[in-house]
Scaffold this active site. Structure first.
Site, short mmCIF file in Angstrom:
data_model
loop_
_atom_site.label_atom_id
_atom_site.label_comp_id
_atom_site.label_asym_id
_atom_site.label_seq_id
_atom_site.Cartn_x
_atom_site.Cartn_y
_atom_site.Cartn_z
N SER A 125 0.86 -1.18 0.00
CA SER A 125 0.00 0.00 0.00
C SER A 125 0.90 1.23 0.00
O SER A 125 2.11 1.13 0.14
CB SER A 125 -0.93 0.00 1.23
OG SER A 125 -0.18 -0.07 2.43
N CYS A 343 -1.04 2.77 -12.94
CA CYS A 343 -1.47 3.23 -11.61
C CYS A 343 -0.68 4.45 -11.17
O CYS A 343 -1.25 5.41 -10.64
CB CYS A 343 -1.34 2.10 -10.60
SG CYS A 343 -2.54 0.77 -10.82
#
Length: 372
Positions: A125, A343
């Site tokens: 993350s 991303c």
């Protein structure tokens, strides 16, 4: 020149991208059928054609940043986007059965891959780069930030929803003297996390968070990078479950990717190859899900840190490729590079955000500590 190529080149030119150009973000086309594939299949065709070697781009991350910053993705949707949207409306794409697919397809792909790509704690993350210089430092800073917001105290009992490989569980148990219960659907993650956390006050459960019994209570709850798999039809139920597991005044820290606009489906290429049935929430969707359940004490955004995190992951992945290629083929390499790059570009273009949201059940006298 075909009509499809003329149409595509015009769109790309508006973002300063050329076919066969010399800038790092220009594309090099190896198959002239590329443009028809994009025109008819949208983002799925763009991603699959890259995987198939139909085109290349040296700075793929910047290519996507330029395309997404101008909203050009909305001009190329294709029938696959309509299909994904329709299924999202009709079905609960993140029910108990479908939720297991992302664990099998993405998180169980191989611990060797993730151990090479991620930091020493295998935190999958966004890191917190405010004062960090390395990926390890950024991920530790993120964990310290969460601990501050939760005001962790020794001997507290904490729940980690979506615990991954157990990095956060072990960190909080080691550094803050808390007892942590971690929940994951992934068999590979659960096995690794149990070994990684052995000897610490950590319990790892391989199960759906929805199956935690109401009799379980925790002093605080956190969820790091898992909410993207919950789905809009389950947001309210997710928040009700967290509320049920907390005492009055208990804190919940939600660390999640967020979108600027409200949607109910995901990108077709991401849906097929990376995160099946994933969905990024909006401010409105999160807000509606917590009404009459929690007090929102803090909403902290640092989305650009995810761009830097993803680029660090990509550098690690590409640097380790020689040791990985015996298990993963060249098409996987192109798929994974495309995933990390698109991303990164989405955060650089500010299309996606990263939010840490501190919620309190029933309020908290005096408010939380200021943590930045």
């Amino acid at each position: 020149m075909s009509a499809a190529r003329k149409w595509a080149l015009k769109i790309l030119a508006s973002a300063g991208i050329e076919e066969g150009g010399t800038q790092l973000w220009d594309i090099q086309v190896h198959n002239p059928r590329l443009y028809w594939r994009i025109l008819t299949q949208g983002s799925l065709g763009l991603g699959e054609s890259y995987m198939d070697g139909w085109w290349d781009c040296e700075a793929l991350d910047e290519f996507f940043a330029r395309v997404l910053s101008l909203g050009l993705d909305h001009r190329v949707s294709g029938l696959n986007q309509v299909k994904v949207l329709g299924l999202s409306r009709l079905l609960n794409m993140q029910n108990r059965t479908r939720s297991k697919r992302v664990a099998r397809q993405h998180y169980d792909v191989g611990n060797d891959l993730y151990s090479e790509m991620l930091d020493q704690r295998m935190m999958y993350s966004c890191g917190y780069w405010r004062r960090a210089e390395t990926l390890d430092e950024a991920q530790e800073a993120k964990l310290e930030l969460i601990a501050c917001k939760l005001d962790l105290q020794p001997n507290a009992r904490i729940l980690d929803i979506g615990c991954g490989w157990g990095g956060a569980c072990r960190f909080f148990a080691e550094h803050y003297g808390v007892e942590v219960v971690g929940v994951t659907l992934s068999g590979e993650q659960a096995k690794f996390a149990r070994e990684h956390c052995a000897g610490h006050a950590v319990e790892i459960l391989q199960q759906d968070y929805r199956d935690l019994p109401p009799s379980e209570t925790f002093d605080a709850v956190y969820s790091i990078g898992m909410f993207e798999h919950v789905g809009y039809k389950n947001y309210r139920a997710f928040m009700r479950k967290v509320h049920e597991l907390l005492p009055p005044g208990g804190r919940f820290l939600l660390h999640t990717i967020g979108r600027n606009t409200t949607r109910i489906s995901t990108d077709p290429w991401i849906n097929r190859y990376i995160f099946p049935h994933g969905m990024v929430p909006s401010i409105r969707q999160i807000g509606q899900s917590v009404e009459q359940l929690f007090v929102m004490e803090d909403w902290h955004g640092f989305g650009l840190d995810y761009d830097r995190t993803l680029m660090a992951w990509r550098a690690n992945f590409e640097g380790a490729w020689e040791s990985l290629r015996d298990r993963y083929d060249e098409r996987f390499f192109r798929m994974w590079r495309y995933y990390l790059s698109c991303c990164a570009g989405s955060f650089r273009a500010r299309q996606n955000q990263l939010w840490q949201i501190l919620l309190v059940k029933g309020g908290l006298e005096g408010g939380p500590p200021v943590c930045r």
